[in-house]
Motif scaffolding. Structure first.
Motif, mmCIF file in Angstrom:
data_model
loop_
_atom_site.group_PDB
_atom_site.id
_atom_site.type_symbol
_atom_site.label_atom_id
_atom_site.label_comp_id
_atom_site.label_asym_id
_atom_site.label_seq_id
_atom_site.Cartn_x
_atom_site.Cartn_y
_atom_site.Cartn_z
ATOM 1 N N THR A 139 -23.631 49.238 74.055
ATOM 2 C CA THR A 139 -22.690 48.697 74.920
ATOM 3 C C THR A 139 -21.366 48.190 74.257
ATOM 4 O O THR A 139 -21.603 47.719 73.263
ATOM 5 C CB THR A 139 -23.316 47.869 75.963
ATOM 6 O OG1 THR A 139 -23.657 46.497 75.150
ATOM 7 C CG2 THR A 139 -24.538 48.450 76.683
ATOM 8 N N THR A 141 -20.186 45.390 74.732
ATOM 9 C CA THR A 141 -20.182 44.049 74.729
ATOM 10 C C THR A 141 -21.284 43.479 74.114
ATOM 11 O O THR A 141 -21.769 42.337 73.871
ATOM 12 C CB THR A 141 -20.572 43.529 76.172
ATOM 13 O OG1 THR A 141 -21.602 44.362 76.784
ATOM 14 C CG2 THR A 141 -19.330 43.677 77.143
ATOM 15 N N ALA A 169 -23.722 53.893 75.945
ATOM 16 C CA ALA A 169 -24.678 53.831 76.935
ATOM 17 C C ALA A 169 -24.115 54.074 78.427
ATOM 18 O O ALA A 169 -24.371 54.677 79.234
ATOM 19 C CB ALA A 169 -25.616 53.100 76.925
ATOM 20 N N GLN A 170 -23.003 53.244 78.636
ATOM 21 C CA GLN A 170 -22.520 53.249 79.824
ATOM 22 C C GLN A 170 -21.723 54.426 80.327
ATOM 23 O O GLN A 170 -21.539 54.676 81.356
ATOM 24 C CB GLN A 170 -21.439 51.981 79.995
ATOM 25 C CG GLN A 170 -22.279 50.764 80.132
ATOM 26 C CD GLN A 170 -21.189 49.530 79.849
ATOM 27 O OE1 GLN A 170 -20.855 49.350 78.849
ATOM 28 N NE2 GLN A 170 -20.584 49.003 80.744
ATOM 29 N N VAL A 181 -32.895 53.875 77.404
ATOM 30 C CA VAL A 181 -32.149 52.768 76.769
ATOM 31 C C VAL A 181 -32.150 51.599 77.761
ATOM 32 O O VAL A 181 -31.505 51.447 78.934
ATOM 33 C CB VAL A 181 -30.646 53.328 76.312
ATOM 34 C CG1 VAL A 181 -30.112 52.147 75.512
ATOM 35 C CG2 VAL A 181 -30.691 54.548 75.560
ATOM 36 N N TYR A 182 -32.864 50.562 77.303
ATOM 37 C CA TYR A 182 -32.963 49.218 78.148
ATOM 38 C C TYR A 182 -32.522 48.077 77.472
ATOM 39 O O TYR A 182 -32.558 46.945 77.768
ATOM 40 C CB TYR A 182 -34.279 49.227 78.910
ATOM 41 C CG TYR A 182 -34.525 49.846 80.005
ATOM 42 C CD1 TYR A 182 -33.855 49.690 81.303
ATOM 43 C CD2 TYR A 182 -35.290 51.132 79.703
ATOM 44 C CE1 TYR A 182 -34.176 50.392 82.409
ATOM 45 C CE2 TYR A 182 -35.378 51.628 81.076
ATOM 46 C CZ TYR A 182 -34.755 51.456 82.318
ATOM 47 O OH TYR A 182 -34.931 52.387 83.305
ATOM 48 N N ALA A 183 -32.087 48.293 76.092
ATOM 49 C CA ALA A 183 -31.644 47.294 75.231
ATOM 50 C C ALA A 183 -30.847 48.057 74.114
ATOM 51 O O ALA A 183 -31.167 49.169 73.711
ATOM 52 C CB ALA A 183 -32.686 46.454 74.469
ATOM 53 N N VAL A 184 -29.903 47.463 73.658
ATOM 54 C CA VAL A 184 -28.964 47.971 72.608
ATOM 55 C C VAL A 184 -28.967 46.989 71.726
ATOM 56 O O VAL A 184 -28.875 45.812 71.473
ATOM 57 C CB VAL A 184 -27.621 48.220 73.106
ATOM 58 C CG1 VAL A 184 -27.470 49.501 74.011
ATOM 59 C CG2 VAL A 184 -26.828 47.012 73.909
ATOM 60 N N ASP B 138 -26.947 43.830 76.950
ATOM 61 C CA ASP B 138 -27.841 44.515 77.725
ATOM 62 C C ASP B 138 -27.509 44.466 79.240
ATOM 63 O O ASP B 138 -28.048 45.500 80.080
ATOM 64 C CB ASP B 138 -29.322 44.404 77.615
ATOM 65 C CG ASP B 138 -29.553 44.435 76.333
ATOM 66 O OD1 ASP B 138 -28.942 45.253 75.428
ATOM 67 O OD2 ASP B 138 -30.777 44.006 75.671
ATOM 68 N N PRO B 140 -25.041 45.364 81.319
ATOM 69 C CA PRO B 140 -24.218 46.580 81.629
ATOM 70 C C PRO B 140 -25.465 47.695 81.863
ATOM 71 O O PRO B 140 -25.141 48.777 82.689
ATOM 72 C CB PRO B 140 -23.176 47.158 80.495
ATOM 73 C CG PRO B 140 -23.004 45.997 79.914
ATOM 74 C CD PRO B 140 -24.332 45.282 79.937
ATOM 75 N N LEU B 141 -26.590 47.718 81.222
ATOM 76 C CA LEU B 141 -27.730 48.905 81.367
ATOM 77 C C LEU B 141 -28.389 48.666 82.794
ATOM 78 O O LEU B 141 -29.227 49.524 83.085
ATOM 79 C CB LEU B 141 -28.542 48.655 80.227
ATOM 80 C CG LEU B 141 -27.884 48.964 78.710
ATOM 81 C CD1 LEU B 141 -28.856 48.403 77.555
ATOM 82 C CD2 LEU B 141 -27.340 50.361 78.539
ATOM 83 N N PHE B 142 -28.122 47.385 83.425
ATOM 84 C CA PHE B 142 -29.040 47.405 84.617
ATOM 85 C C PHE B 142 -28.073 47.417 85.849
ATOM 86 O O PHE B 142 -28.294 46.606 86.754
ATOM 87 C CB PHE B 142 -29.554 45.687 84.386
ATOM 88 C CG PHE B 142 -30.813 45.825 83.491
ATOM 89 C CD1 PHE B 142 -32.030 46.215 83.577
ATOM 90 C CD2 PHE B 142 -30.434 45.825 82.112
ATOM 91 C CE1 PHE B 142 -33.038 46.256 82.624
ATOM 92 C CE2 PHE B 142 -31.503 45.873 80.939
ATOM 93 C CZ PHE B 142 -32.668 45.973 81.297
ATOM 94 N N ARG B 143 -27.483 48.435 85.936
ATOM 95 C CA ARG B 143 -26.384 48.671 87.137
ATOM 96 C C ARG B 143 -27.533 48.808 88.214
ATOM 97 O O ARG B 143 -28.192 49.695 88.117
ATOM 98 C CB ARG B 143 -25.425 49.721 86.748
ATOM 99 C CG ARG B 143 -24.322 50.013 87.947
ATOM 100 C CD ARG B 143 -23.433 51.099 87.455
ATOM 101 N NE ARG B 143 -22.317 50.482 86.484
ATOM 102 C CZ ARG B 143 -21.499 49.756 86.748
ATOM 103 N NH1 ARG B 143 -21.155 49.389 87.910
ATOM 104 N NH2 ARG B 143 -20.617 49.148 85.987
ATOM 105 N N TYR B 166 -23.311 43.755 87.604
ATOM 106 C CA TYR B 166 -23.970 44.796 87.558
ATOM 107 C C TYR B 166 -25.205 45.008 88.497
ATOM 108 O O TYR B 166 -25.373 45.961 89.283
ATOM 109 C CB TYR B 166 -24.443 45.147 86.105
ATOM 110 C CG TYR B 166 -23.377 45.137 85.020
ATOM 111 C CD1 TYR B 166 -22.481 45.945 84.882
ATOM 112 C CD2 TYR B 166 -23.297 43.842 84.289
ATOM 113 C CE1 TYR B 166 -21.584 46.168 84.078
ATOM 114 C CE2 TYR B 166 -22.180 43.980 83.339
ATOM 115 C CZ TYR B 166 -21.516 44.945 83.054
ATOM 116 O OH TYR B 166 -20.342 44.765 82.363
#
Lengths: 213, 306
Positions: A139, A141, A169-170, A181-184, B138, B140-143, B166
């Motif tokens: 990501t 960020t 990933a976004q 992908v739940y953690a980067v 992380d 942004p991965l939990f939209r 998100y």
């Protein structure tokens, strides 16, 4: 109004002008069905304008299908960072945020032809004779992510068998979903080995070796 | 092995380490910095509102400014490199890392703190599968997902605020009976209308087959257990001092390195600064000040001793 401000451009110029070798950016884009393609192309244009060392080729994903296939580009926006040859270094999505750092590092890597990897690592990479594809999900960020991306790209630079991709990933949620992908950073090697987090050179190399077995 | 003996080695490159380096560079000391990252915990703060001179600045931008300042000097930064052991023989300090061995006359430990983990049985299994410790990375991965933030301090509220952009719903699960975070942050999080505060509760189990599907929480007052269905867990329950690599200096029972008002540890020539020490209040601005003091203190020690 551009993406990069004057201060960043000046700093970038001092870095890029000193590169001993030219770097070619092959940017794949498309006008429709790609919300971030325009931003990616603009960013690449601005970077290329900063220094003569950076050569830009903007290609259309559909019209220049042959070139895309040759470079194995399967999604856009995509940027291949190429030097005297294609090292297999790819950025899928806009390398903005923290990934701007890993992008500039890739330019330096190809432009200086020096990975800075340990001699022992380079020796071990020479022993790899199977194709290896490294996907690094990020990501923009994530402060850890560039470390994983930069390392993967260095491996790709040192080995003709390794290709390495940064994937935002976004921008590619279907891939993020597919690979859980739940953690980067999340690294996926040859679709069979995966791990999360920025790991040191030696550990990353162990995962690569494991994936080639 | 690098047989050179430096005047100073700085461990860590967060606010304390960077400030120490700037001071050491201005004193023209012969030194290096060894760090696994830049910025330490600061880089993960979404917004910093209490660093004098900046009304609001992101942690990342502040670190960028620190680094820019540091780059004015020709400083040798060894990164990513992790210190494994520190020892001292006669007047020489030996620093062993995952890559090399170094020697120095003085040492400043500015290694900060490491986030605490949840401590439930299946925590390892769910790491990166819905359980995360880096909201900045992380979120942004939990939209459009339902998530829980565990904790009640500033970092928990910071995570919740980032997630409001998100997530669909956020459970804020706090072991205490009221939030310790700054009221400004609490207001910001609750103004989103999607934060549900669950106090006096702790997580006892993570539920799911491959990925997080829920959590079981225990209410510490009425001992009632509740299951919440959700896809993400953000752990923000504090941190501990990153001082495990050294056993030749005195520490508190929590592992914080004990320093005096000139940042001296119990071992001559070894100094410490910032969040790794027992100094009151873990704040960026305080860490910077402590880093400055430690460098000046190390400089004074060298001038007198060698």
């Amino acid at each position: 109004m551009g993406i990069l401000n004057t201060q960043i451009k000046n700093k970038l110029k001092s870095v890029l002008d000193n590169l001993p070798n030219d770097v070619i950016l092959k940017v794949f884009t498309q006008e429709i069905e790609c919300p971030t393609c325009r931003e990616n192309t603009s960013l690449m244009q601005e970077i290329a304008e900063v220094s003569d060392k950076i050569k830009l080729e903007v290609l259309n994903f559909i019209i220049n299908k042959e070139e895309a296939e040759k470079l194995k580009i399967d999604k856009i926006p995509a940027t291949a960072v190429v030097g005297e040859k294609d090292y297999g270094i790819r950025f899928y999505g806009v390398p903005a945020g923290y990934e701007f750092n890993s992008f500039i590092s890739a330019l330096k890597l190809v432009g200086t032809k020096n990975s800075g990897l340990k001699t022992s690592t380079i020796e071990q990479l020479k022993g790899i004779t199977k194709l290896v594809n490294i996907k690094v999900f990020v990501t923009l960020t994530c402060p850890y992510c560039p470390m994983a991306v930069e390392l993967a790209h260095k491996f790709a630079f040192e080995s003709d068998y390794i290709t390495s991709e940064m994937i935002n990933a976004q921008e590619f949620p279907h891939l993020a979903n597919k690979y859980g992908v739940y953690a980067v950073p999340k690294v996926v090697i040859n679709e069979k080995v995966s791990f999360e987090g920025a790991v040191p050179e030696d550990i990353f190399l162990t995962y690569i070796t494991e994936a080639t077995k | 092995m690098n047989s050179k003996v430096y005047e100073l080695i700085i461990l860590g490159c967060g606010p304390a380490g960077i400030t120490a380096a700037i001071y050491a560079a201005r004193k023209k000391m012969d030194f290096i910095i060894i760090s696994k990252d830049i910025g330490g915990q600061t880089i993960y703060s979404s917004e910093v509102e209490n660093y004098t001179g900046y009304q609001v600045i992101t942690g990342a931008e502040l670190v960028f400014k620190f680094k820019e300042h540091l780059d004015m000097f020709d400083v040798e930064l060894h990164m990513p490199e992790e210190v494994k052991k520190v020892s001292k023989q006669d007047d020489i300090i030996k620093v062993e890392t995952d890559k090399d061995i170094y020697f120095s006359k003085t040492l400043i430990i500015a290694t900060g703190r490491i986030p605490r983990s949840l401590g439930v049985p299946n925590e390892e299994k769910f790491k990166g599968r819905g359980l995360t410790y880096c909201a900045t990375c992380d979120a942004p991965l939990f939209r459009d997902k339902v998530v829980a933030v565990i904790g009640g301090g500033n970092s928990a509220l910071d995570a919740a605020i980032q997630l409001t952009k998100y997530a669909k719903k956020i459970f804020l699960i706090d072991i205490a009976s009221n939030l310790k975070a700054d009221p400004v942050m609490v207001k910001k999080a609750f103004d989103s209308g999607i934060v549900d505060y669950i106090k006096n509760s702790k997580v006892v189990e993570i539920i799911g087959s491959n990925f997080v599907e829920g959590i079981k929480i225990l209410n510490l007052e009425n001992k009632k257990e509740t299951i919440l269905e959700l896809q993400g867990i953000f752990v923000e329950i504090g941190s501990f001092a990153s001082s495990q690599f050294i056993d030749i200096v005195e520490k508190t029972k929590d592992g914080e390195i004990i320093v005096d008002c000139a940042n001296r540890t119990s071992k001559e020539g070894i100094f410490a600064a910032g969040d790794v020490t027992n100094v009151f209040a873990k704040q960026i601005i305080i860490a910077c000040g402590e880093g400055a003091k430690a460098a000046l203190s190390a400089y004074e020690y060298i001038s007198k001793k060698f």
